[in-house]
Design an enzyme around this catalytic site. Structure first.
Site, PDB file in Angstrom:
ATOM      1  N   TYR A  97       0.821  -1.206   0.054  1.00 27.49           N
ATOM      2  CA  TYR A  97       0.112  -0.024   0.133  1.00 27.49           C
ATOM      3  C   TYR A  97       0.756   1.141  -0.075  1.00 27.49           C
ATOM      4  O   TYR A  97       0.794   2.152  -0.760  1.00 27.49           O
ATOM      5  CB  TYR A  97      -0.972  -0.081   1.313  1.00 27.49           C
ATOM      6  CG  TYR A  97      -1.756   1.316   1.373  1.00 27.49           C
ATOM      7  CD1 TYR A  97      -3.032   1.235   0.560  1.00 27.49           C
ATOM      8  CD2 TYR A  97      -1.477   2.307   2.237  1.00 27.49           C
ATOM      9  CE1 TYR A  97      -3.826   2.361   0.751  1.00 27.49           C
ATOM     10  CE2 TYR A  97      -2.520   3.425   2.260  1.00 27.49           C
ATOM     11  CZ  TYR A  97      -3.424   3.400   1.533  1.00 27.49           C
ATOM     12  OH  TYR A  97      -4.334   4.501   1.541  1.00 27.49           O
ATOM     13  N   LYS A 152       1.257   4.141  -3.026  1.00 26.42           N
ATOM     14  CA  LYS A 152       0.976   5.399  -2.546  1.00 26.42           C
ATOM     15  C   LYS A 152       1.968   6.299  -3.334  1.00 26.42           C
ATOM     16  O   LYS A 152       1.884   7.458  -3.659  1.00 26.42           O
ATOM     17  CB  LYS A 152       0.610   5.860  -1.537  1.00 26.42           C
ATOM     18  CG  LYS A 152      -0.641   5.205  -0.983  1.00 26.42           C
ATOM     19  CD  LYS A 152      -2.016   5.757  -1.763  1.00 26.42           C
ATOM     20  CE  LYS A 152      -3.070   4.946  -1.681  1.00 26.42           C
ATOM     21  NZ  LYS A 152      -4.009   5.246  -2.909  1.00 26.42           N
ATOM     22  N   THR A 164     -14.410   3.471   4.915  1.00 29.81           N
ATOM     23  CA  THR A 164     -14.947   2.763   3.630  1.00 29.81           C
ATOM     24  C   THR A 164     -15.005   1.405   3.913  1.00 29.81           C
ATOM     25  O   THR A 164     -14.273   0.703   4.517  1.00 29.81           O
ATOM     26  CB  THR A 164     -14.171   3.381   2.476  1.00 29.81           C
ATOM     27  OG1 THR A 164     -12.838   2.750   2.494  1.00 29.81           O
ATOM     28  CG2 THR A 164     -14.193   4.918   2.149  1.00 29.81           C
TER      29      THR A 164
END
Length: 136
Positions: free
Chosen positions: A11, A15, A48
């Site tokens: 991750y 990014k 989310t």
């Protein structure tokens, strides 16, 4: 040499690649006289469905702390909306935005050689020519 996969590491790496790619894209747009701009938006930690496949302990911790530390999807979208429609951002590119403010990204993201290498490799991987070699 043995490599292991880390979801957190992957991750973070994705990014960083996004920031490097955006900075190089803005450089190329500017060099070609384009009026198009490219910026990086960090929405922060947003509550989310991104976390639905994590280990149950993480889900419990998220459930217990989300109200305190996580943004709602609407709050998470505010910086993206700012980047898209704010008069202050008109004609401004190559910025890292967080909480509707320009801020500094990680130092490694400003490495121009790394930006170019990522751009070149990305072009190779998708089978398109590297247009940056034509920049005046």
């Amino acid at each position: 040499n043995r490599c292991s996969y880390s979801p957190h590491g992957a991750y973070a790496q994705s990014k960083l690649a996004l920031v490097l790619f955006t900075y190089q894209l803005q450089h190329l747009l500017t060099a070609n006289g384009s009026h198009v701009t490219a910026n990086v938006v960090d929405p922060g930690v947003v509550n989310t469905e991104l976390y639905k496949h994590v280990f149950w302990v993480v889900k419990v911790a998220k459930w217990m702390t989300a109200w305190l530390f996580f943004k709602t999807p609407e709050e998470g979208a505010s910086t993206t909306i700012y980047a898209a429609v704010s008069p202050e951002m008109e004609g401004v590119g190559g910025c890292y935005l967080y909480n509707e403010e320009r801020t500094k990204s990680a130092d490694v993201a400003y490495d121009e050689e790394l930006q170019r290498r990522l751009w070149t490799e990305s072009c190779k991987m998708v089978g398109i020519s590297d247009e940056s070699s034509r920049v005046p």
